[in-house]
Design a protein around this motif. Structure first.
Motif, short mmCIF file in Angstrom:
data_model
loop_
_atom_site.label_atom_id
_atom_site.label_comp_id
_atom_site.label_asym_id
_atom_site.label_seq_id
_atom_site.Cartn_x
_atom_site.Cartn_y
_atom_site.Cartn_z
N ASP A 345 0.86 -1.20 0.00
CA ASP A 345 0.11 0.10 0.04
C ASP A 345 0.80 1.35 -0.02
OD1 ASP A 345 -2.36 -1.58 -0.09
OD2 ASP A 345 -3.04 -0.76 1.76
N GLU A 346 1.84 1.46 0.86
CA GLU A 346 2.66 2.46 0.98
C GLU A 346 3.25 2.82 -0.42
OE1 GLU A 346 6.80 4.17 3.46
OE2 GLU A 346 5.79 2.07 4.06
N GLU A 347 4.03 1.79 -1.01
CA GLU A 347 4.63 2.17 -2.17
C GLU A 347 3.77 2.46 -3.23
OE1 GLU A 347 8.06 2.51 -2.58
OE2 GLU A 347 7.83 2.43 -0.55
N GLN A 348 2.52 1.60 -3.55
CA GLN A 348 1.64 1.93 -4.54
C GLN A 348 1.00 3.62 -4.50
OE1 GLN A 348 -0.14 -0.24 -6.92
NE2 GLN A 348 1.66 -0.57 -6.99
N LYS A 349 0.89 3.80 -3.25
CA LYS A 349 0.38 5.22 -3.11
C LYS A 349 1.58 6.25 -3.67
CE LYS A 349 -2.51 4.16 0.80
NZ LYS A 349 -2.72 4.14 2.34
N LEU A 350 2.43 6.03 -3.01
CA LEU A 350 3.70 6.95 -3.33
C LEU A 350 4.07 6.99 -5.09
CD1 LEU A 350 7.06 7.53 -1.13
CD2 LEU A 350 7.21 7.35 -3.69
N LEU A 351 4.31 5.86 -5.34
CA LEU A 351 4.75 5.88 -6.81
C LEU A 351 3.70 6.09 -7.82
CD1 LEU A 351 7.03 2.56 -6.44
CD2 LEU A 351 7.71 4.77 -6.77
N ASN A 352 2.54 5.64 -7.66
CA ASN A 352 1.46 5.90 -8.58
C ASN A 352 0.98 7.38 -8.42
OD1 ASN A 352 0.10 3.65 -10.23
ND2 ASN A 352 0.71 2.85 -8.19
N LYS A 353 1.10 8.10 -7.29
CA LYS A 353 0.88 9.53 -7.13
C LYS A 353 2.05 10.30 -7.89
CE LYS A 353 0.61 13.28 -3.95
NZ LYS A 353 0.48 13.74 -2.44
N THR A 354 3.11 9.85 -7.54
CA THR A 354 4.28 10.56 -8.36
C THR A 354 4.30 10.51 -9.95
OG1 THR A 354 5.82 10.14 -6.31
CG2 THR A 354 6.84 10.70 -8.41
N PHE A 355 3.97 9.27 -10.44
CA PHE A 355 3.73 8.99 -11.96
C PHE A 355 2.56 9.45 -12.40
CE2 PHE A 355 7.30 5.92 -10.78
CZ PHE A 355 8.54 6.35 -11.33
N GLY A 356 1.46 9.84 -11.72
CA GLY A 356 0.36 10.33 -12.12
C GLY A 356 -0.61 8.94 -12.73
N SER A 357 -0.25 7.98 -12.14
CA SER A 357 -1.01 6.80 -12.61
C SER A 357 -2.19 6.21 -11.38
CB SER A 357 -0.13 5.52 -12.87
OG SER A 357 1.00 5.37 -11.90
N ILE A 358 -2.68 5.27 -11.54
CA ILE A 358 -3.75 4.80 -10.56
C ILE A 358 -3.08 3.53 -10.04
CG2 ILE A 358 -6.15 4.10 -10.12
CD1 ILE A 358 -6.21 6.94 -10.77
N PRO A 359 -3.19 3.43 -8.68
CA PRO A 359 -2.79 2.20 -7.93
C PRO A 359 -3.59 0.75 -8.37
CG PRO A 359 -2.89 3.60 -6.42
CD PRO A 359 -3.69 4.30 -7.57
N PRO A 360 -3.14 -0.04 -9.22
CA PRO A 360 -3.98 -1.41 -9.19
C PRO A 360 -4.52 -2.17 -8.03
CG PRO A 360 -1.83 -1.72 -9.83
CD PRO A 360 -1.85 -0.48 -9.43
N VAL A 361 -3.74 -1.75 -6.89
CA VAL A 361 -4.24 -2.22 -5.45
C VAL A 361 -5.26 -1.64 -5.12
CG1 VAL A 361 -3.33 -2.82 -3.18
CG2 VAL A 361 -1.79 -3.16 -5.17
N LYS A 362 -6.26 -2.46 -4.70
CA LYS A 362 -7.61 -1.85 -4.29
C LYS A 362 -7.47 -0.76 -3.09
CE LYS A 362 -10.06 -5.81 -5.75
NZ LYS A 362 -10.83 -7.22 -5.37
N SER A 363 -6.79 -1.28 -1.73
CA SER A 363 -6.78 -0.57 -0.94
C SER A 363 -5.73 0.79 -0.83
CB SER A 363 -6.00 -1.56 0.13
OG SER A 363 -4.95 -1.90 -0.14
N ALA A 364 -5.02 0.85 -1.77
CA ALA A 364 -4.17 1.90 -1.95
C ALA A 364 -5.16 2.91 -2.91
CB ALA A 364 -2.95 1.73 -3.08
N GLN A 365 -5.83 2.59 -3.74
CA GLN A 365 -6.80 3.46 -4.46
C GLN A 365 -7.61 4.48 -3.58
OE1 GLN A 365 -9.25 1.81 -7.47
NE2 GLN A 365 -7.50 0.88 -8.82
#
Length: 437
Positions: A345-365
């Motif tokens: 969750d932590e990395e999904q939030k950080l990296l997708n926010k930085t790259f302007g994409s959407i986390p494919p992990v449900k809880s991070a979305q």
């Protein structure tokens, strides 16, 4: 997939047979070893504005992983223009990284080489379980009926971006929800050197993304259940003609868009020359070209009628990046730990926010960072109305042959040559014959 990879698609078609033969590759999830438990090599795709920018973003995260596990990760960020060739060379030689990024539309083609670790239940359980991921993202990670060849890392979808001032000037109060509404609105806008809709007619991948969605709305996939191309079906012909007719018949796309292949339609949008574009996560591009957030709005991509949803109301392909593990890695346990870390969750939030994409992990979305109006549309689209491109080994050849056919039809439209049902079918028949050779 986010970047233009038409050249790569050509490469994979010519190299796939040789790679499959040279790789061998069974289906056991126990492939790999732990001969080098303290090191990993990671090939990351270039997601940001430059390779150096990506290194600055990823390096501290990899250091964090090393501190947690004691495993050092050697990072190489590879431009999209080189990535597929590097992967194919690695699968042929057996000398590649432990972990790598792949565009999700390559998944089935690379899966067919046998070089990638299958993600069966045991392997998914090692990273927290398959059900952590959005179903549509997992569906874009390998052929149907087989264990996925990769794990979703970054997700994207298409949305309709529109210029609020141009809509207001034309007396339009809301974005179109159907294609008929888009055409009607477009005819109000397309005058005095202004145009309603932008397109990238010279970009083969973008052509495929758009006609695939229209194909789903016409009830076709461009392939039958056995993986055989069905490009000349009535639904496929209707989808391609509908897309090209936005220029040829409806006159709401500027003829010059037939040659666009380097995101020029976004520049036209930012300059107020075009009122609408169909795009993935365009906010940062608009900002870099001087637009303010209040200048533009975002809405789901139109459908034939009703509202976006499943079956024939699909309004986006599933775009994104997957993370794969080479089966011959010398650190199989470390590779799985690294995938688990990158999909946490932590990395999904950080990296997708930085790259302007959407986390494919449900809880991070669920994080507030992905609740901005444009990202919410992308997130909802991925969850409810997006479908993966055909997960067949010849998908990349589909992008090349049909993408080129659409490009040629754009050229006809721009030159004022008739685009008829017969001419569309003729181009698609040629593409189908190329696929069957």
């Amino acid at each position: 997939m986010r970047r233009t990879r038409a050249a790569a698609a050509v490469t994979i078609v010519s190299a796939l047979a040789a790679v499959t033969a040279g790789c061998g590759g069974g289906s056991s999830s126990d492939s790999g070893s732990n001969e080098s438990p303290k090191t990993l090599t990671y090939w990351a795709s270039n997601q940001g504005p430059s390779v150096e920018a990506d290194k600055k973003i990823l390096t501290p995260e990899l250091k964090k992983f090393e501190e947690q596990t004691g495993i050092k990760v050697k990072l190489e960020v590879i431009p999209w223009s080189d990535l597929l060739n590097r992967i194919l060379a690695a699968t042929t030689s057996g000398q590649g990284p432990d972990v790598l990024n792949i565009g999700n539309t390559w998944s089935a083609s690379l899966q067919a080489t046998g070089a990638l670790l299958p993600w069966d239940q045991k392997n998914f359980d090692a990273i927290g379980g398959r059900d952590r991921f959005v179903d549509s993202a997992v569906a874009a990670s390998g052929a149907e009926g087989q264990d996925p060849a990769a794990v979703p890392l970054y997700s994207l979808a298409y949305a309709l971006y529109y210029n609020k001032q141009m809509f207001s000037d034309a007396g339009i109060s809301k974005p179109p929800a159907t294609w008929d509404e888009l055409v009607a609105d477009g005819k109000k806008i397309s005058k005095d050197d202004k145009w309603a809709l932008g397109a990238e007619g010279g970009n083969l991948s973008n052509n495929i993304h758009q006609v695939f969605v229209l194909g789903k709305q016409h009830g076709v996939d461009f392939f039958d259940k056995s993986g055989k191309p069905t490009f000349t079906s009535d639904g496929a012909v209707a989808a391609v003609k509908q897309y090209v007719d936005f220029m040829a018949k409806d006159k709401i796309i500027a003829p010059g868009n037939a040659e666009y292949a380097q995101n020029q339609s976004l520049t036209d949008f930012a300059k107020g020359k075009t009122a609408m574009v169909l795009w993935q996560a365009a906010a940062s591009t608009f900002a870099s070209q001087g637009m303010k957030p209040e200048d533009w709005g975002v809405a789901p991509v139109p459908v034939q009628s009703g509202a976006p949803g499943a079956d024939q109301s699909i309004n986006s392909m599933v775009a994104g990046i997957n993370m794969a593990v080479f089966k011959n890695t010398k650190n199989i346990d470390g590779a799985k730990k690294f995938v688990k870390f990158m999909t946490s969750d932590e990395e999904q939030k950080l990296l997708n926010k930085t790259f302007g994409s959407i986390p494919p992990v449900k809880s991070a979305q669920a994080d507030a960072a992905f609740s901005a109006p444009d990202l919410k549309v992308l997130r909802d689209t991925l969850a409810t109305s997006a479908a993966p491109l055909p997960q067949v080994p010849t998908e990349s050849q589909f992008e090349t042959t049909v993408g080129t056919a659409v490009k040629e039809l754009w050229a006809d439209a721009a030159a004022g040559r008739p685009v008829t049902t017969e001419s569309v079918k003729e181009r698609l028949n040629k593409a189908q014959q190329q696929m069957q050779q």
